[in-house]
Design an enzyme around this catalytic site. Structure first.
Site, short mmCIF file in Angstrom:
data_model
loop_
_atom_site.label_atom_id
_atom_site.label_comp_id
_atom_site.label_asym_id
_atom_site.label_seq_id
_atom_site.Cartn_x
_atom_site.Cartn_y
_atom_site.Cartn_z
N PRO A 188 -0.81 -26.27 -8.20
CG PRO A 188 -2.48 -26.60 -9.80
CD PRO A 188 -1.17 -27.15 -9.32
CD GLU B 186 -6.08 -32.97 -14.67
OE1 GLU B 186 -6.73 -32.57 -13.70
OE2 GLU B 186 -5.89 -32.29 -15.70
NE ARG C 27 12.97 -7.09 -8.16
CZ ARG C 27 12.79 -6.55 -6.96
NH1 ARG C 27 12.53 -7.30 -5.92
NH2 ARG C 27 12.88 -5.25 -6.82
CG ASP D 50 10.76 -2.65 -5.71
OD1 ASP D 50 10.36 -1.87 -6.57
OD2 ASP D 50 11.77 -3.31 -5.77
C1 9D3 Z 1 -8.72 -30.05 -12.45
C2 9D3 Z 1 -7.91 -29.76 -11.25
N1 9D3 Z 1 -6.76 -28.90 -11.51
C3 9D3 Z 1 -6.12 -28.60 -10.19
C4 9D3 Z 1 -6.55 -27.29 -9.65
C5 9D3 Z 1 -5.82 -29.59 -12.38
C6 9D3 Z 1 -4.59 -28.84 -12.74
C7 9D3 Z 1 -4.65 -27.57 -13.30
C8 9D3 Z 1 -3.48 -26.91 -13.67
C9 9D3 Z 1 -3.36 -29.44 -12.57
C10 9D3 Z 1 -2.21 -28.79 -12.95
C11 9D3 Z 1 -2.27 -27.52 -13.50
C12 9D3 Z 1 -1.04 -26.86 -13.95
N2 9D3 Z 1 -0.61 -25.82 -13.02
C13 9D3 Z 1 0.54 -25.85 -12.38
O1 9D3 Z 1 1.30 -26.78 -12.56
C14 9D3 Z 1 0.87 -24.80 -11.44
C15 9D3 Z 1 0.12 -23.67 -10.99
C16 9D3 Z 1 -1.18 -23.18 -11.33
O2 9D3 Z 1 -1.94 -23.73 -12.15
N3 9D3 Z 1 -1.61 -22.05 -10.69
C17 9D3 Z 1 -0.85 -21.38 -9.78
N4 9D3 Z 1 0.35 -21.80 -9.44
C18 9D3 Z 1 0.83 -22.92 -10.05
S1 9D3 Z 1 2.32 -23.59 -9.74
C19 9D3 Z 1 2.11 -24.82 -10.81
#
Ligand code: 9D3
Length: 253
Positions: A88, A115, A153, A168
């Site tokens: 994230p 996390e 793709r 597209d």
């Molecule tokens: C509480 C804080 N969170 C961070 C914003 C913790 C957290 C949430 C979700 C840690 C890891 C995740 C899992 N998400 C991913 O690994 C992830 C992800 C996403 O949640 N949203 C958009 N793109 C991606 S790429 C990997």
């Protein structure tokens, strides 16, 4: 192109990789996809892939030594590659990033869980960190699937001409116009008359205007990056849309 996907849930990836265009691309040898179970590189008797954070707090952190073992394994199997961490906190994934990745020969996609991952793994092993958007997933696996799908793709020969990449939505930055097929009347709604006219110049203009209106209504921010030919500008002016678009384009400039 080789995709190495590092995950603690390799089975999660099975069905999307084994249907439709991705399946065909694998069978034709245009892509190779290998999944590595991160747990196979655990170093203790419990096969731990995560541990409690130093400093305390909620949640678990993926271990740097275990992740590094999995990355090294992928490199030993398939040579050097660009290491991408899905998280994230990553840079936003877009069609432009997909195009850039499609030029690479080997991507190593590391799926986070819990996390997050130990910062020292990121610092020493990761070339690039990507997020697929501002919403919260349970892990990086589905994000990795989105990267495999959108990059595959773009590879030469993967799509037939019927679904050619240039036509597209994002190729020129406008949303696609609405489309219709039989039956001609559905739930009392007929199709736009012009589509039956056989006049391709009029049909193209109708579709162009429908694309512009749809983009203005749903994703006005996209219009900032679109350029229009002189002929298109004339059509936009005739339909009273030119002013609105100019305003959106100068906002961002
Ligand atoms: C509480 C804080 N969170 C961070 C914003 C913790 C957290 C949430 C979700 C840690 C890891 C995740 C899992 N998400 C991913 O690994 C992830 C992800 C996403 O949640 N949203 C958009 N793109 C991606 S790429 C990997």
């Amino acid at each position: 192109m080789i995709f190495d996907i590092l995950t603690i849930f390799p089975e999660l990836l099975d069905s999307p990789l084994n249907e439709s265009i991705l399946r065909r691309a694998r069978e034709q040898g245009q892509i190779r996809i290998e999944t590595t179970d991160i747990r196979d590189f655990a170093l203790d008797k419990h096969s731990s892939t995560d541990d409690r954070p130093f400093g305390g707090g909620e949640g678990m952190v993926m271990k740097a030594d275990v992740l590094q073992g999995a990355v090294n394994h992928a490199r030993e199997q398939n040579g050097p590659g660009r290491v991408i961490l899905l998280s994230p906190q990553g840079r936003a994934y877009t069609q432009a990033v997909a195009e850039e990745l499609s030029q690479q020969e080997h991507l190593i996609l590391v799926c986070g869980r819990y996390e997050g991952v130990d910062e020292r793994f990121r610092a020493t092993c990761v070339d690039e960190e990507l997020s697929i958007g501002d919403y919260i997933l349970t892990g990086g696996e589905l994000a990795a699937m989105i990267i495999v799908d959108s990059v595959t793709r773009l590879l030469p020969g993967v799509l037939g001409c019927a679904d050619s990449a240039e036509r597209d939505t994002f190729s020129r930055g406008l949303l696609k116009h609405p489309q219709y097929t039989r039956p001609r009347v559905f739930e009392g709604q007929d199709i736009p008359e012009v589509l039956l006219s056989g006049n391709h110049a009029r049909i193209d203009e109708f579709r162009f205007l429908a694309s512009v209106r749809q983009t203005l209504e749903r994703r006005p921010e996209l219009l900032a990056g679109v350029s229009f030919s002189a002929a298109e500008v004339k059509v936009l002016k005739q339909h009273g849309l030119h002013g609105q678009i100019m305003a959106l384009q100068s906002e961002s400039a």
